[in-house]
Design an enzyme around this catalytic site. Structure first.
Site, PDB file in Angstrom:
ATOM      1  CB  ALA A   1      -6.022   8.315 -12.629  1.00  0.00           C
ATOM      2  CG  MET A   2      -9.556   8.110 -16.770  1.00  0.00           C
ATOM      3  SD  MET A   2     -10.165   8.949 -18.247  1.00  0.00           S
ATOM      4  CE  MET A   2      -8.700   8.948 -19.272  1.00  0.00           C
ATOM      5  NE  ARG A   3      -3.569   4.514 -13.809  1.00  0.00           N
ATOM      6  CZ  ARG A   3      -3.064   5.735 -13.895  1.00  0.00           C
ATOM      7  NH1 ARG A   3      -3.558   6.578 -14.787  1.00  0.00           N
ATOM      8  NH2 ARG A   3      -2.083   6.124 -13.101  1.00  0.00           N
ATOM      9  CE1 TYR A   4      -4.897   2.849 -10.166  1.00  0.00           C
ATOM     10  CE2 TYR A   4      -4.690   5.234 -10.409  1.00  0.00           C
ATOM     11  CZ  TYR A   4      -4.115   3.969 -10.399  1.00  0.00           C
ATOM     12  OH  TYR A   4      -2.778   3.821 -10.605  1.00  0.00           O
ATOM     13  CB  THR A   5     -12.988   6.690 -10.366  1.00  0.00           C
ATOM     14  OG1 THR A   5     -12.852   7.185 -11.697  1.00  0.00           O
ATOM     15  CG2 THR A   5     -12.045   7.451  -9.456  1.00  0.00           C
TER      16      THR A   5
END
Length: 748
Positions: free
Chosen positions: A123-127
């Site tokens: 998810a974009m919150r991790y990358t």
């Protein structure tokens, strides 16, 4: 279209047909122009352009630190692209995947998916992400007056209509998209090859696609798999803008194993293994014993296939796998894009290069003009400052005593408004003596630059030379070697059910009443098997389970039966009529088993015959095929295998004791028919061709006449040699009523 009608109540009214037609047309144009198709200038769709621009505005250049992808996506959808965050993030992920983009635009940190499952990204919150160095090709000239700008969706800020790409990114990274009524599928290409094609087009403005193909032989995907599309098909594709490209996996041999080291673009190794395993499970791949995935960080693709034995034909096995799995894939090509005229069109290669160069030259001209305007403006200011330094005391006096010093300066020294403003904004420390020298030095430098810019802008040739130098420099900076080799390969062929069967030795046995079976091994004596009451042994032949048996009926028709489907020898077998539709009134007279290219002598009692190949006897229909034409009252002879066309001689004997021998090469090779006359029979109608065989030097002929028989060597037949179709010579007394002949081969 009807106009909108405003009623007495002030409500606008429009027919449903007009409204839906207008709404759908607007939607279609939006999808085509602002969503699905790339622009020829920068090769980007709007969402991709907005992502790259938003990242540059956030300062996420190649040399900066990574930032959370959610931050970027938030900026993109909040400022420029008011759509779903997941769709925006997926577009961003695609630009970061080195296995999807030939030259990625986003440098990702974290889980950005894998070739096996491109959608498995975190998810974009991790990358975290930033732009790659290659993205500078699109952004480096952005603030230099090179492109047009437009208001964003809410009119609070501006965004670029296109990016000032220094290379034809539309070909380098390609794209896919589905609009309304049209689609685009542009494959990736090699940067150096495309740059060389652009330079050639600059030098030769009338160059066509044929010339450009010397520099761009075909697409170049981010994989080491082979492009096997024929050269002619690739040329046709680039001429028309439509076609397809076929890729095939690369494999090597290691200690008997087959090791796949590169897969086609967007092919999943896990799916390929699943497809092969499925065939193994369904017993459709008996020649493979093991399958494993040894891929790791050092070897991103390493799929190992272990053949059952070293006798397996690896090329044939791989050809089957290419035809039945994703080890070979085809990609649709549709070079559809929005041109510099703002309209979508499928373009040929020369049109793409020509239009992009036009876009690039315009961009460079705008960049140079923008810089020239700045240089001229600065020179104008410097001229005013120099006047001030030459009259410094008077300037200071005016500033100290005048109520409106600006107007006085303009009036006294003939300055412009901007020059007077610049003088008034001078700091006291800039009034030093050295400043005058600095101004004169800057004037000299800017004057040289101005002259150079004006020369370049005034000459089309100089402008093209500059563009060429910049393309060459970028090709050296960002270019790399071709990854996908273009090779010529044979078309993949899937193995048939028979080919996939094991080649186990069997003996096919047939009884007089037409019961057939297949006993294991070749050391089987058919006469020793059990038969039904009233039935007995007729014929047997050695074979393998992956072959077919040919049965000939008394009428001259040939029928084919797969041997692997025959019952074993424990029982009585099964009637051959269960596998074929025997012609009415006919019965099976003989059986033949051989290889496709084996040749056989076919003949009937009528004295006619020909040579045919075993593969011409094979029939795909249960009703068989007509093979040998003959009179109804004449029987057919069992086919005789031709061992050597150059040395075999035909031996034909009539029942009245006439023998003729001639070279087998005198008979025609035919797929079916009556054939040519072998021996001239008498006019009584009672004489028939009773025996026919083949022999050569060293063989022995036995002629049977009732209880009598005579043995004859090949040299003894010299008296009976003659031209095909002749009457032949009489055998010795006592052999005027021949019943059969037999040839004993010296090899037997």
């Amino acid at each position: 279209m009807n106009d909108i009608v405003i009623g007495e109540d002030g409500v606008e009214r429009q027919s449903l047909r007009d409204y839906t037609e207008n709404a759908y047309l607007n939607y279609s144009m939006y999808v085509i122009m602002d969503r699905a198709l790339p622009h020829i200038g920068d090769g980007l769709k709007p969402v991709q352009r907005r992502i790259v621009y938003a990242m540059s505005e956030l300062g996420l250049k190649a040399g900066s630190k990574y930032k959370k992808s959610a931050r970027t996506v938030g900026d993109v959808i909040g400022k420029f692209h008011p759509h779903g965050d997941s769709a925006c993030y997926e577009a961003m992920v695609l630009m970061a995947q080195s296995f999807s983009y030939r030259y990625p635009l986003v440098d990702g940190q974290g889980n950005w998916g894998s070739p096996d499952d491109p959608k498995s990204f975190a998810a974009m919150r991790y990358t975290e992400s930033k732009l790659t160095k290659y993205a500078e090709v699109l952004l480096s000239e952005l603030g230099q007056g090179t492109v047009d700008w437009q208001p964003n969706f809410d009119g609070t800020m501006d965004e670029p209509c296109t990016l000032p790409s220094r290379l034809p990114n539309v070909l380098l990274n390609g794209t896919t998209g589905i609009a309304v009524g049209m689609a685009t599928d542009i494959p990736q290409h090699n940067l150096r090859e495309v740059a060389n094609a652009c330079i050639h087009m600059l030098d030769n403005p009338k160059a066509d696609t044929e010339e450009l193909l010397q520099y761009i032989p075909g697409p170049d995907f981010p994989t080491d798999a082979e492009i096997i599309t024929p050269k002619a098909d690739l040329q046709k594709m680039y001429h028309s803008g439509r076609g397809s490209v076929k890729m095939r996996a690369v494999y090597t041999r290691e200690d008997g194993d087959i090791v796949i080291t590169a897969l086609p673009h967007q092919a999943s190794g896990a799916k390929v293994l699943e497809q092969i395993a499925d065939q193994m499970q369904k017993k459709k791949l008996p020649m493979v014993s093991d399958l494993r995935d040894e891929s790791d960080h050092e070897n991103p693709t390493r799929l190992v296939i272990t053949p059952k034995s070293n006798r397996v034909d690896v090329n044939q096995l791989m050809s089957h796998l290419f035809a039945t799995t994703d080890l070979e894939k085809s990609y649709r090509v549709n070079l559809n894009m929005i041109g510099i005229d703002g309209l979508p069109q499928v373009k040929s290669l020369d049109m793409i290069i020509k239009e992009w160069l036009e876009y690039r030259i315009t961009t460079v001209r705008r960049r140079l003009q923008h810089r020239l305007d700045k240089v001229l403006a600065r020179l104008h200011i410097l001229d005013g400052l120099l006047v001030a330094f030459l009259n410094i005391d008077e300037v200071i006096e005016i500033i100290r005593h005048e109520d409106e010093p600006k107007q006085e300066l303009i009036k006294r020294f003939g300055l412009s408004d901007k020059q007077a403003e610049a003088i008034l904004e001078l700091k006291l420390r800039h009034l030093a003596k050295l400043e005058e020298m600095k101004i004169k030095g800057e004037q000299d430098e800017l004057s040289k630059e101005r002259d150079q810019l004006e020369k370049t802008l005034g000459s089309e040739r100089r402008l093209k030379t500059l563009v060429k130098k910049e393309i060459t420099a970028d090709a050296e900076t960002y270019g790399d070697d071709r990854r996908s080799p273009i090779v010529s390969r044979d078309e993949a062929q899937a193995l048939s059910e028979i080919d996939l069967m094991g080649a186990d030795p069997v003996t096919v046995v047939m009884s007089e009443k037409g019961w057939i079976r297949a006993a294991k091994g070749h050391d089987v004596d058919g006469t020793g098997l059990q038969y039904k009451s009233g039935d007995k042994f007729l014929i047997q032949a050695n074979a393998k389970t992956n072959q077919q048996a040919i049965f000939l009926d008394t009428g001259g028709r040939a029928y084919s039966v797969n041997i692997h489907g025959l019952p074993g020898a424990r029982g009585y077998g099964e009637p051959v009529t269960g596998s074929i539709n025997l012609a009415s009134g006919q019965k099976i007279s003989t059986m033949v088993i051989g290889q496709p290219k084996d040749q056989y002598l076919m003949a009937s009692e009528a004295g006619y015959g020909f040579i045919t190949q075993y593969e011409d006897m094979v029939s795909k229909n249960k009703a068989g095929k007509a093979l040998l034409n003959k009179p109804d009252d004449k029987a057919i002879h069992s086919p005789v295998k031709v061992s050597d066309v150059e040395q075999d001689w035909v031996v034909a004997v009539s029942n009245e004791g006439r023998l003729l021998t001639f070279p087998v090469a005198d008979l025609p090779v035919m797929a079916k028919g009556k054939g040519n006359k072998i021996i001239n029979l008498g006019t009584s109608g009672d004489e028939v061709l009773i025996g026919i065989s083949l022999m050569k030097e060293g063989d022995m002929l036995i002629v049977n006449a009732g209880k009598r028989h005579v043995k004859m060597k090949f040299s003894d037949l010299e008296h009976y040699q003659g031209e095909r179709g002749r009457r032949g010579n009489k055998l010795p007394r006592g052999f005027q009523n021949v019943s059969s002949i037999e040839v004993i081969r010296k090899d037997d």
